[in-house]
Design an enzyme around this catalytic site. Structure first.
Site, PDB file in Angstrom:
ATOM      1  N   HIS A   1       4.031 -12.340  15.722  1.00 29.26           N
ATOM      2  CA  HIS A   1       2.644 -11.654  15.956  1.00 29.26           C
ATOM      3  C   HIS A   1       2.804 -10.201  15.120  1.00 29.26           C
ATOM      4  O   HIS A   1       1.773  -9.832  14.234  1.00 29.26           O
ATOM      5  CB  HIS A   1       2.692 -11.226  17.378  1.00 29.26           C
ATOM      6  CG  HIS A   1       1.322 -10.071  17.755  1.00 29.26           C
ATOM      7  ND1 HIS A   1       0.189 -10.312  17.556  1.00 29.26           N
ATOM      8  CD2 HIS A   1       1.459  -8.937  18.300  1.00 29.26           C
ATOM      9  CE1 HIS A   1      -0.404  -9.159  17.925  1.00 29.26           C
ATOM     10  NE2 HIS A   1       0.345  -8.134  18.265  1.00 29.26           N
TER      11      HIS A   1
ATOM     12  N   THR B   1      -2.429  15.963  10.732  1.00 26.16           N
ATOM     13  CA  THR B   1      -3.227  14.868  11.372  1.00 26.16           C
ATOM     14  C   THR B   1      -4.283  15.508  12.260  1.00 26.16           C
ATOM     15  O   THR B   1      -5.442  15.240  12.332  1.00 26.16           O
ATOM     16  CB  THR B   1      -2.365  14.178  12.406  1.00 26.16           C
ATOM     17  OG1 THR B   1      -1.179  13.747  11.693  1.00 26.16           O
ATOM     18  CG2 THR B   1      -3.094  12.810  12.845  1.00 26.16           C
TER      19      THR B   1
ATOM     20  N   ARG C   1      10.192  -3.122  26.933  1.00 29.68           N
ATOM     21  CA  ARG C   1       9.165  -3.767  25.853  1.00 29.68           C
ATOM     22  C   ARG C   1       9.953  -5.277  25.455  1.00 29.68           C
ATOM     23  O   ARG C   1      11.008  -5.286  25.952  1.00 29.68           O
ATOM     24  CB  ARG C   1       8.747  -3.196  24.550  1.00 29.68           C
ATOM     25  CG  ARG C   1       9.822  -2.602  23.696  1.00 29.68           C
ATOM     26  CD  ARG C   1       9.511  -1.885  22.734  1.00 29.68           C
ATOM     27  NE  ARG C   1       8.827  -2.477  21.393  1.00 29.68           N
ATOM     28  CZ  ARG C   1       8.921  -2.311  20.304  1.00 29.68           C
ATOM     29  NH1 ARG C   1       9.499  -1.020  19.881  1.00 29.68           N
ATOM     30  NH2 ARG C   1       8.214  -2.895  19.338  1.00 29.68           N
TER      31      ARG C   1
ATOM     32  N   HIS D   1       8.718   4.039   8.622  1.00 26.32           N
ATOM     33  CA  HIS D   1       7.846   4.986   9.093  1.00 26.32           C
ATOM     34  C   HIS D   1       6.668   5.244   7.846  1.00 26.32           C
ATOM     35  O   HIS D   1       5.533   5.242   8.038  1.00 26.32           O
ATOM     36  CB  HIS D   1       8.411   6.190   9.213  1.00 26.32           C
ATOM     37  CG  HIS D   1       7.564   6.984  10.143  1.00 26.32           C
ATOM     38  ND1 HIS D   1       7.280   6.980  11.609  1.00 26.32           N
ATOM     39  CD2 HIS D   1       6.653   7.957   9.893  1.00 26.32           C
ATOM     40  CE1 HIS D   1       6.160   7.571  11.969  1.00 26.32           C
ATOM     41  NE2 HIS D   1       5.748   8.402  10.979  1.00 26.32           N
TER      42      HIS D   1
ATOM     43  N   ASP E   1     -13.889  -2.970 -13.508  1.00 31.68           N
ATOM     44  CA  ASP E   1     -13.216  -4.031 -12.514  1.00 31.68           C
ATOM     45  C   ASP E   1     -11.703  -3.255 -12.350  1.00 31.68           C
ATOM     46  O   ASP E   1     -11.654  -1.916 -12.683  1.00 31.68           O
ATOM     47  CB  ASP E   1     -12.973  -5.441 -13.476  1.00 31.68           C
ATOM     48  CG  ASP E   1     -12.572  -6.420 -12.558  1.00 31.68           C
ATOM     49  OD1 ASP E   1     -11.674  -6.247 -11.826  1.00 31.68           O
ATOM     50  OD2 ASP E   1     -13.104  -7.635 -12.662  1.00 31.68           O
TER      51      ASP E   1
ATOM     52  N   TYR F   1       2.097   4.574   7.760  1.00 29.10           N
ATOM     53  CA  TYR F   1       1.095   5.501   7.390  1.00 29.10           C
ATOM     54  C   TYR F   1       0.405   4.484   6.340  1.00 29.10           C
ATOM     55  O   TYR F   1      -1.030   4.981   5.979  1.00 29.10           O
ATOM     56  CB  TYR F   1       1.715   6.617   6.698  1.00 29.10           C
ATOM     57  CG  TYR F   1       2.055   7.670   7.853  1.00 29.10           C
ATOM     58  CD1 TYR F   1       1.157   8.247   8.624  1.00 29.10           C
ATOM     59  CD2 TYR F   1       3.379   7.695   8.194  1.00 29.10           C
ATOM     60  CE1 TYR F   1       1.277   9.156   9.516  1.00 29.10           C
ATOM     61  CE2 TYR F   1       3.805   8.521   9.251  1.00 29.10           C
ATOM     62  CZ  TYR F   1       2.567   9.200  10.074  1.00 29.10           C
ATOM     63  OH  TYR F   1       3.131   9.999  11.010  1.00 29.10           O
TER      64      TYR F   1
ATOM     65  N   HIS G   1      13.193   9.540  13.960  1.00 27.30           N
ATOM     66  CA  HIS G   1      12.920   9.498  15.549  1.00 27.30           C
ATOM     67  C   HIS G   1      12.496   8.201  16.058  1.00 27.30           C
ATOM     68  O   HIS G   1      12.185   8.066  17.428  1.00 27.30           O
ATOM     69  CB  HIS G   1      11.581  10.121  15.184  1.00 27.30           C
ATOM     70  CG  HIS G   1      10.078   9.711  14.819  1.00 27.30           C
ATOM     71  ND1 HIS G   1       9.295  10.259  13.982  1.00 27.30           N
ATOM     72  CD2 HIS G   1       9.843   8.146  14.710  1.00 27.30           C
ATOM     73  CE1 HIS G   1       8.601   9.403  13.513  1.00 27.30           C
ATOM     74  NE2 HIS G   1       8.697   8.216  13.775  1.00 27.30           N
ATOM     75  N   HIS G   2      12.778   6.879  15.288  1.00 25.81           N
ATOM     76  CA  HIS G   2      12.799   5.649  15.889  1.00 25.81           C
ATOM     77  C   HIS G   2      13.745   5.278  16.596  1.00 25.81           C
ATOM     78  O   HIS G   2      14.090   4.350  17.200  1.00 25.81           O
ATOM     79  CB  HIS G   2      12.408   4.601  14.884  1.00 25.81           C
ATOM     80  CG  HIS G   2      10.858   4.606  14.186  1.00 25.81           C
ATOM     81  ND1 HIS G   2       9.780   4.246  14.725  1.00 25.81           N
ATOM     82  CD2 HIS G   2      10.497   5.568  13.441  1.00 25.81           C
ATOM     83  CE1 HIS G   2       8.841   4.300  14.173  1.00 25.81           C
ATOM     84  NE2 HIS G   2       9.167   5.366  13.095  1.00 25.81           N
TER      85      HIS G   2
ATOM     86  N   SER H   1       4.055  -9.033  -3.728  1.00 28.62           N
ATOM     87  CA  SER H   1       2.624  -8.912  -3.742  1.00 28.62           C
ATOM     88  C   SER H   1       2.018  -7.481  -3.502  1.00 28.62           C
ATOM     89  O   SER H   1       1.137  -7.227  -4.120  1.00 28.62           O
ATOM     90  CB  SER H   1       2.049  -9.838  -2.656  1.00 28.62           C
ATOM     91  OG  SER H   1       0.559  -9.447  -2.194  1.00 28.62           O
ATOM     92  N   SER H   2       2.514  -6.789  -2.548  1.00 31.59           N
ATOM     93  CA  SER H   2       2.299  -5.375  -2.228  1.00 31.59           C
ATOM     94  C   SER H   2       2.217  -4.595  -3.353  1.00 31.59           C
ATOM     95  O   SER H   2       1.615  -3.709  -3.556  1.00 31.59           O
ATOM     96  CB  SER H   2       2.949  -4.820  -0.886  1.00 31.59           C
ATOM     97  OG  SER H   2       2.637  -5.534   0.093  1.00 31.59           O
TER      98      SER H   2
ATOM     99  N   TRP I   1      10.187  -7.749  14.796  1.00 32.59           N
ATOM    100  CA  TRP I   1      10.017  -7.632  13.424  1.00 32.59           C
ATOM    101  C   TRP I   1      10.842  -6.634  12.810  1.00 32.59           C
ATOM    102  O   TRP I   1      10.995  -6.583  11.400  1.00 32.59           O
ATOM    103  CB  TRP I   1       8.512  -7.179  13.239  1.00 32.59           C
ATOM    104  CG  TRP I   1       8.030  -5.729  13.656  1.00 32.59           C
ATOM    105  CD1 TRP I   1       8.202  -5.032  14.767  1.00 32.59           C
ATOM    106  CD2 TRP I   1       7.971  -4.815  12.283  1.00 32.59           C
ATOM    107  NE1 TRP I   1       7.950  -3.589  14.480  1.00 32.59           N
ATOM    108  CE2 TRP I   1       7.590  -3.465  13.020  1.00 32.59           C
ATOM    109  CE3 TRP I   1       7.794  -4.865  10.951  1.00 32.59           C
ATOM    110  CZ2 TRP I   1       7.449  -2.328  12.443  1.00 32.59           C
ATOM    111  CZ3 TRP I   1       7.296  -3.545  10.303  1.00 32.59           C
ATOM    112  CH2 TRP I   1       7.150  -2.310  10.855  1.00 32.59           C
TER     113      TRP I   1
ATOM    114  N   LYS J   1      -7.235  16.633  10.104  1.00 29.74           N
ATOM    115  CA  LYS J   1      -8.190  15.706   9.742  1.00 29.74           C
ATOM    116  C   LYS J   1      -9.264  15.230  11.061  1.00 29.74           C
ATOM    117  O   LYS J   1     -10.358  15.208  10.712  1.00 29.74           O
ATOM    118  CB  LYS J   1      -7.245  14.386   9.953  1.00 29.74           C
ATOM    119  CG  LYS J   1      -6.462  14.191   8.210  1.00 29.74           C
ATOM    120  CD  LYS J   1      -6.216  12.892   7.844  1.00 29.74           C
ATOM    121  CE  LYS J   1      -6.157  12.944   6.222  1.00 29.74           C
ATOM    122  NZ  LYS J   1      -7.319  12.575   5.795  1.00 29.74           N
TER     123      LYS J   1
ATOM    124  N   SER K   1     -13.682   8.731   6.688  1.00 23.32           N
ATOM    125  CA  SER K   1     -14.050   9.811   5.881  1.00 23.32           C
ATOM    126  C   SER K   1     -15.390   9.489   5.087  1.00 23.32           C
ATOM    127  O   SER K   1     -15.965  10.408   4.412  1.00 23.32           O
ATOM    128  CB  SER K   1     -12.925  10.574   5.273  1.00 23.32           C
ATOM    129  OG  SER K   1     -11.766  10.792   5.730  1.00 23.32           O
TER     130      SER K   1
ATOM    131  N   GLU L   1       5.667   2.919   6.264  1.00 23.89           N
ATOM    132  CA  GLU L   1       4.929   1.696   6.437  1.00 23.89           C
ATOM    133  C   GLU L   1       3.521   1.967   7.434  1.00 23.89           C
ATOM    134  O   GLU L   1       2.542   1.368   7.166  1.00 23.89           O
ATOM    135  CB  GLU L   1       5.610   0.621   6.805  1.00 23.89           C
ATOM    136  CG  GLU L   1       5.079  -0.641   7.529  1.00 23.89           C
ATOM    137  CD  GLU L   1       4.242  -1.340   6.272  1.00 23.89           C
ATOM    138  OE1 GLU L   1       4.572  -1.229   4.985  1.00 23.89           O
ATOM    139  OE2 GLU L   1       3.173  -2.019   6.710  1.00 23.89           O
TER     140      GLU L   1
END
Lengths: 386, 193, 548
Positions: C88, C339, C461, C264, C117, C268, C313-314, C180-181, C153, C342, C279, C266
Site C-alpha cells: 500500500h 510552513t 502501527r 524526509h 512542449d 516534501y 527525527h524518524h 523514471s523520477s 516500505w 505558507k 497557491s 521524499e
C-alpha cells in the site's frame, strides 16, 4: 440564498466535528476508552504527559486562530454576498510578525522539550540491571545481578484465540494480546537500568506507563532507565515491525513492592536450582507429555501450529514429518541448533533442558506421530554439553 | 529559428549533463555514506563504537572520580557457545588501567569460529573509552569443548562528562559462517607434520 | 486579454483529439500513446496511470481496514497483512502521488511558462513507459511463493533481508521508479530553466512551476541515494556483503540513516507541488492576487533545504547521543516557521477576497485546514522526548495520512478539477464534484482522526490484530475508510462524464478569476501549446505586479 445557507451549515458541521475531535483529546479522560497519552508511573512518563498536553494546547490554540480567520473570511468575503475583492498583494509588516511569533512560540516549546529529553536520556546511578533481548517473537529477560532469566511469550489463551478464524471471541479472553506467560517482575521505587538488544531483527520495547520505547537492535546494546513509582501491572507491546507476529509479542510488567520483589527473586533462584536438579532425575512419559504440551503451545505452535500441521511453505508440518518420526538424535540436534536460513531457531540457548526434552517427547508422540520415544532431560543435557 | 533551436539544444545538453552528473554523484554519495557514517560515528560516538584501540597507550593520571562499568556478553543464537563476563560490573577510577575478563566456551564436539563486535552505552561514553587490546572484529576459533579467557585492557579518560554515571561495554558473538572446521583440521594436521 | 474560444464538440471522440493547428497528430492508437513525445499526452498517461495505482493501493488499504474492523483475525494471515501495508505504501508513494505530480508537471509547466512542449520529449516518453513495467514487477511479487515484500516500505534490515526471492524484484522495481523520477526531474528542470517565454523571469513564474523546480532538484538529490541504499540491501541479501549486517561489522541502523536521508526530502517531494497547486487555486477563486508571492517562494526553498538536515527525527528511539537528538529536534521544529508562513499567506489571500466555492476551491480549502492539522501533529512529533511515546504508533499513522491524504491527495483532486475543463474543453459536473468533496472531506476525518486516539492510547502501527480496548475507534476508522474509498469512485465518474459525456463547453479562461498563461490558450489547448512565445504582461499573470 438557500444554496448558500446549506453550504454554511455543511461547512460549520464539518468544522464542529473536527473541533469536537480535538476537544475530546484535550478532555482529561473519556469514559470507556482511553484516548489520551497515559500519565504513567515514572517521572519520565509524567513529564512527557505534561509536555504532550502543553504542546497539544498550543497546537489547538494555533489551530483555532488560523481556522477562525479562515472561517470568518469564508462567511464574510464571498462573492455571493457582493463582497468586492481587495487587491493587496503583501504586507511586509504582517509577514515579519508571523515569522517572529512562531519562532518565539518554538523557543518557548524548546525549553521544556530540552529539559524533558535530558531527564530521559541522562541516566542516574541505578541499582539493578535487566537485560532485554528481542527474538522473533518473544522477549528474553535477564536479571544481571540476580542471575534469573526467562523467556516471556504471548499467553497461550490469546495465542489460540488470535488464529485466523479461531472461533474464539477476543472479548472472552482477559487482556487479549496483552498477556504473557511470564511477566517481567520488577521492584517499585528502585532505579533500574535496561540493556536492550535483539537476536534476529530490530524490535522495540515499549511500555507506555514507563514513558518511552527503545529499539532493540541486533549486535548493539541500547540503554534506558526507569524508576516505577507505583506497584501494579503495566502492559505494552513490541513497537517496531519485526515480521509476521510483530503484533503478538506483548510485554507485561508486574511491579511489586520492594520486599515482595525480593521474596519473588529468592523463589525464582530456588526454582532455577530445582530445575537443575530436575534435569538429573528420570521423568515419566506422562509428566513429559503434560509439560511438553504446554511448552509446545507456548513456543512451537506459533509456527508449526497447534495441530502440528504447520503453515506451508515457510513452516513445515510436524504431523507425519520425516524428522519428528526419524532418528531421535537428528531431531534433538535440529531443535538445539536450529536450521540456518529458515525460521527454525536454535532452542538450545533459550529453553531449559527439561523443556526441550518434554517438547520433543510431545511432538514425537502427538499429531499422529507414534515413535514411542521418551526423551529424558539428562539426554538433552548430555548432548548439549558434549 | 533553427539557430535558436540549436542554441537551445546546446544549453539543454549542458544542463542535462550537469544534472545527470549530479544524479550519479548522489548515487555515489549513498555508498559514500558507509565510510562517512563510520567516520561520523568515531567523531560523535554514534552507535557507541567510538572506542579507541591503542596499543601502548599512555595511561593518563588517575582521577578521584569513579564510575561504574557493566560488562555485557551476548551470543547470537546462530552460535551455540557459552559466553560470559567474569565480573558483571566493576567500579573503576577514571584514568585507571583495568582488566575485564570474558569467558567463551564451545560446548560442541567440533571446532567453530566466532567473531565478536562491541558497543558502548551511553554512546557518548565510547569517545572516552580506550582499549589497549581487544578480541573483537577478529575471528576466534574454539576447538570442540575448548574454553578460553578473553581479556580486555582498558581505561576511561578522566575528562568523561560529569553527567555520565555508568557505562556499559557489550560484546556480541556471531558465528563466522565462512569457517570450515575440516579445512582447519586438515591445515593444522599438515602444519604439525 | 483572454481568448474566449468555444468549441463545438460534435466530433469529439477523445479529450485531447483536437487539432486546431497544423500539428502532426499521430493517427494510430499505438503511435498516439506508446510513442508519444507530446507533453499533454504523456501528462495524460501519467495521470491515468496514477489514478489506476491510487485504486490498487486503495484496495489494499481497504483490506487493511477490513481486517482491523474488529479485534481477532477474520480475513487474512498476519504475513499477508504485512504485505498489504508494505505494498500500500510503496504503491501510493511511488505509483500514485509521485507520478500524478509528474503528470501535472507535464501538462501544466509548458503552458504556464509559455513553451511549446517539454524540453526533452523523447526522454519524457521513456520516463513514463518505465513505470508500468516497474509496477508490474512490484505487483507480480504478490503472486510468488514467498509473497510480496512484508518488511514495511522503509525496508529496514535485517527484517527485509529475511524476504525470499521477491526481494530482488522489489529492489529492481525501486531502481526503475528512481530512474523514471530522475529523468522526469531532469526534463522539468531543463524545461523551466531553458524554455520560458521571453519576459517570463524566474520571479514571475507561477508558484506551481516554482514548487516543481525545487521538487525536481530534491528528486535528483535523493532518489539516487535510495537507489544506493537498496543496492546495498541487495548485495547484503544475495552477494554476502555486510553493509548492514552486524555480524560482519556492519550496522543495521546505518540503513535507517541513509533511508531517511532520502525519506524526509521524499515527504516534501510529495507535498511541495501540492503547495504550488493550492497557491494557484486560492487566488483564482478569491479573485485576489496571491498574498506574499516572494515569501512563498523563499518559504518553499527553505523547507526544501531544511528537509536535508532533519532525517534522524524518524529515529529518535534507535539510541543516539543526546546532542544529536537535540540537533534533530531543533531543526525539525524550525520547519514549522516556513510552513506557517505558507498557511498564513493562504489565509491572507482569502481574506477580503470575493470568494466562490467551486469544487477546486473546496478541495483547496480542505487541504489548508487538514494539512494544517497534520502539520501541527508533526510539530508534536518533533519533540524528541514525547516522540519516545508517539513513535511507531497510530498517532504517527494519523499524522502522515493527514499530510498525505487530505494533504497531497486533496491537492491533486483540487488540481484535477481546476484544470480538467482546460484539458478537455468541457465542464465537469459541479454537483457531483461537490458531493465528492463533502463525502471525502467528512469521511477522511472519520478515517484518520480516531487514529490519533488509538496511538496515544498505545496501539502500535503495523499490527494485524489488537487488544479489545482499541476496538471502538478502529471500527469507526474502518467505517470512515470504506466511505472514503467508495467516494473516490465518484471522482472516476465525474472524470469519465466530463471527458465523454459533458455537453457544457469550457471557455479558454474557464474560471472568472483565473490568471496565468495557461488560461489564454483555448480549452482544450492546441496540441503544441505555444508555438510562438506569448507576450507576458501584468494583466495575464497572477504575480506580475509583484515587482517591488
Amino acid at each position: 440564498m438557500k444554496k448558500q445557507n446549506t453550504f454554511i451549515v455543511v461547512a460549520a458541521v464539518t468544522a464542529a466535528v473536527i473541533a469536537a475531535f480535538w476537544l475530546l483529546l484535550a478532555a482529561p479522560a473519556f469514559t470507556g476508552n482511553e484516548i489520551n497519552m497515559t500519565r504513567g508511573v515514572t517521572s519520565q512518563s509524567m513529564i512527557n504527559y505534561q509536555l504532550h498536553m502543553i504542546i497539544l494546547w498550543i497546537c489547538v490554540v494555533i489551530g483555532i486562530i488560523v481556522f477562525s480567520a479562515m472561517f470568518i473570511s469564508i462567511v464574510l468575503h464571498r462573492k455571493s454576498k457582493g463582497h468586492e475583492a481587495a487587491q493587496f498583494t503583501h504586507s511586509t509588516k504582517a509577514e515579519i510578525i508571523w515569522t517572529i511569533i512562531p519562532v518565539l512560540i518554538l523557543v518557548a516549546m524548546a525549553v521544556p522539550a530540552t529539559t524533558a529529553l535530558v531527564n530521559m536520556e541522562v541516566a542516574p546511578e541505578t541499582d539493578m540491571t535487566i537485560k532485554i533481548t528481542g527474538f522473533q517473537w518473544r522477549w528474553k529477560y535477564q536479571y544481571m545481578e540476580d542471575e534469573i532469566e526467562f523467556i516471556s511469550s504471548l499467553h497461550p489463551d490469546s495465542n489460540a484465540a488470535r488464529r485466523l478464524m479461531s472461533g474464539t471471541e477476543p472479548d472472552t479472553i482477559e487482556n487479549y494480546l496483552l498477556e504473557v506467560d511470564k511477566p517481567l517482575v520488577l521492584p517499585a521505587r528502585t532505579k533500574i537500568k535496561f540493556l536492550i538488544t535483539a537476536d534476529d531483527v530490530i524490535h522495540s520495547w515499549w511500555v507506555p506507563a514507563l514513558g518511552w520505547k527503545r529499539d532493540a537492535v541486533p549486535g548493539f546494546i541500547n540503554e534506558a532507565w526507569t524508576e516505577i513509582m507505583e506497584p501494579g501491572v503495566y502492559r505494552g507491546q513490541c513497537a517496531e515491525l519485526c515480521g509476521k507476529d510483530h503484533g503478538f509479542m506483548p510485554i507485561v510488567l508486574n511491579v511489586l513492592p520492594e520486599d515482595e520483589y525480593r521474596a519473588w527473586a529468592r523463589q525464582q533462584r530456588q526454582r532455577m536450582a530445582h530445575e537443575e536438579a530436575e534435569v538429573d532425575r528420570l521423568w515419566s512419559r506422562a509428566e513429559l507429555m503434560e509439560l511438553g504440551e504446554n511448552v509446545y503451545a507456548a513456543q512451537c505452535a506459533t509456527c508449526h501450529q497447534a495441530d502440528g500441521r504447520g503453515l506451508a511453505p515457510a513452516f513445515p508440518a510436524l504431523a507425519g514429518s520425516k524428522i519428528a518420526n526419524g532418528p531421535l538424535n537428528d531431531n534433538i540436534a535440529l531443535v538445539l541448533h536450529g536450521r540456518e536460513g529458515t525460521a527454525m531457531q536454535a532452542w538450545g540457548t533459550r529453553l531449559s533442558e527439561t523443556d526441550i526434552a518434554a517438547a520433543l517427547t510431545y511432538m514425537r508422540n502427538a499429531f499422529g506421530n507414534e515413535t514411542g520415544d521418551v526423551v529424558q532431560p539428562q539426554t538433552i543435557a548430555r548432548i548439549k554439553n558434549g | 529559428m533553427n539557430e535558436g533551436q540549436a542554441k537551445r539544444d546546446q544549453s539543454h545538453g549542458k544542463l542535462v549533463t550537469r544534472l545527470v552528473l549530479l544524479a550519479i554523484g548522489m548515487f555515489g554519495f549513498g555508498f559514500a555514506m558507509w565510510p562517512l557514517y563510520n567516520v561520523f560515528c568515531d567523531l560523535t560516538g554514534l552507535g557507541g563504537r567510538g572506542v579507541k584501540v591503542i596499543e601502548n597507550a599512555t595511561v593518563p593520571e588517575k582521577s578521584d572520580r569513579q564510575v561504574k562499568i557493566r560488562f555485557d556478553a551476548t551470543v547470537n543464537s546462530g552460535l551455540p557457545w557459552i559466553f560470559q563476563a567474569k565480573e558483571k560490573s566493576m567500579v573503576v577510577s577514571l584514568g585507571e588501567m583495568s582488566e575485564a575478563l570474558y569467558l567463551a566456551m564451545n560446548p560442541n564436539d567440533q571446532a567453530m569460529a566466532g567473531q565478536a563486535i562491541y558497543n558502548v552505552t551511553p554512546p557518548e561514553a565510547s569517545l572516552y573509552f580506550v582499549k589497549t587490546e581487544c578480541f573483537c572484529f577478529t575471528e576466534q576459533v574454539l576447538q570442540g569443548n575448548e574454553s578460553r579467557e578473553m581479556p580486555v585492557y582498558y581505561f576511561i579518560q578522566p575528562d568523561l562528562p560529569e553527567n555520565i554515571k555508568e557505562i556499559t561495554l557489550s560484546y556480541t558473538f556471531y558465528r563466522d559462517e565462512n569457517f570450515d572446521p575440516l579445512a582447519l583440521t586438515a591445515g593444522s594436521a599438515s602444519s604439525s607434520d | 486579454m483572454s481568448i474566449e474560444s468555444t468549441h463545438s464538440h460534435e466530433d469529439h471522440t477523445h479529450a485531447a483529439d483536437h487539432d486546431d493547428h497544423h500539428d502532426h497528430k499521430p493517427s494510430s492508437l499505438l503511435d498516439r500513446w506508446l510513442f508519444t513525445t507530446n507533453h499533454k499526452d504523456i501528462g495524460t498517461l501519467y495521470l491515468v496511470f496514477s489514478l489506476l495505482m491510487f485504486f490498487i493501493g486503495g484496495s489494499m488499504a481497504m483490506v487493511i481496514r477490513a481486517e482491523l474492523f474488529m479485534p481477532g483475525l477474520q480475513l487474512v494471515e498476519p504475513d499477508f497483512f504485512n504485505q498489504m501495508t508494505t505494498m500500500h505504501a510503496l504503491i501510493m508513494v511511488f505509483g500514485a502521488v509521485m507520478p500524478a505530480w509528474v503528470g501535472f508537471a507535464n501538462w501544466m509547466i509548458p503552458m504556464m511558462i509559455g513553451a511549446p512542449d517539454m524540453a526533452l520529449p523523447r526522454m519524457n516518453n521513456w520516463s513514463f513507459w518505465i513505470l508500468p513495467f516497474a509496477f508490474a514487477m512490484l505487483l507480480s511479487t504478490l503472486f510468488m511463493d514467498s509473497g510480496g515484500p512484508a518488511a514495511g516500505w522503509t525496508l529496514y534490515p535485517p527484517l527485509s533481508l529475511q524476504s525470499g526471492q521477491n526481494f530482488a524484484f522489489v529492489v529492481f522495481a525501486v531502481h526503475m521508479m528512481g530512474i523514471s523520477s530522475i529523468m522526469g526531474s531532469i526534463n522539468v528542470i531543463a524545461t523551466i530553466l531553458n524554455m520560458r517565454a521571453p519576459g517570463m523571469t524566474l520571479l514571475k513564474m507561477p508558484l506551481f512551476v516554482w514548487t516543481w523546480l525545487i521538487t525536481a532538484f530534491l528528486l535528483i538529490a535523493v532518489m539516487p541515494v535510495l537507489a544506493g541504499a537498496v543496492t546495498m540491501l541487495l548485495t547484503d541479501h544475495f552477494f554476502g556483503t555486510s553493509f548492514f549486517n552486524a555480524a560482519g561489522g556492519g550496522d543495521p541502523v546505518m540503513f535507517q540513516h541513509i533511508f531517511w536521508f532520502f525519506g524526509h526530502p521524499e515527504v516534501y517531494i510529495m507535498i511541495l507541488p501540492a503547495f504550488g497547486v493550492v497557491s494557484e487555486i486560492i487566488p483564482t477563486f478569491a479573485r485576489k492576487p496571491l498574498f506574499g508571492y516572494s515569501a512563498m517562494v523563499y518559504a518553499t526553498a527553505s523547507i526544501a533545504f531544511l528537509s536535508f538536515i532533519v532525517w534522524a527525527h524518524h529515529m529518535f528511539t534507535v539510541g543516539m547521543p543526546l546532542t544529536g537528538e537535540l540537533f534533530f529536534m531543533y531543526a525539525t521544529m524550525l520547519i514549522a516557521v516556513p510552513t506557517g508562513v505558507k498557511v498564513f499567506n493562504w489565509v491572507s489571500t482569502m481574506w477580503r477576497g470575493s470568494m466562490t466555492f467551486e469544487t477546486p476551491m473546496l478541495f483547496a480549502i480542505g487541504f489548508v485546514v487538514l494539512f494544517t492539522i497534520g502539520g501541527l501533529s508533526g510539530l508534536m512529533l518533533a519533540i524528541a522526548a514525547v516522540d519516545l511515546q508517539y513513535h511507531d504508533t497510530y498517532f504517527v499513522v494519523a499524522h502522515f495520512h493527514y499530510v498525505l491524504v487530505p494533504g497531497a491527495v486533496f491537492a491533486l483532486m483540487a488540481g484535477a478539477y481546476y484544470w480538467l475543463p482546460k484539458w478537455t474543453g468541457r465542464m465537469y459536473s459541479e454537483k457531483w464534484g461537490k458531493i465528492h468533496f463533502w463525502l471525502s472531506a467528512i469521511s477522511v476525518n472519520i478515517l484518520f482522526f480516531p487514529q490519533h486516539y488509538l496511538g496515544l492510547a498505545g496501539m502500535p502501527r503495523r499490527i494485524p490484530d489488537y487488544s479489545t480496548q482499541f476496538a471502538d475507534f478502529n471500527m469507526i476508522s474502518s467505517v470512515g475508510g470504506f466511505i472514503f474509498g467508495a467516494s473516490q469512485l465518484i471522482f472516476v465518474g465525474v472524470i469519465v462524464h466530463c471527458v465523454y459525456k459533458s455537453r457544457q463547453t469550457a471557455t479558454g479562461r474557464v474560471w472568472e478569476g483565473a490568471k496565468g498563461l495557461e488560461w489564454i490558450l483555448s480549452s482544450p489547448p492546441p496540441y503544441h501549446s505555444f508555438n510562438t512565445p506569448p507576450v507576458i504582461d501584468s494583466t495575464t499573470m497572477a504575480h506580475a505586479d509583484e515587482s517591488h
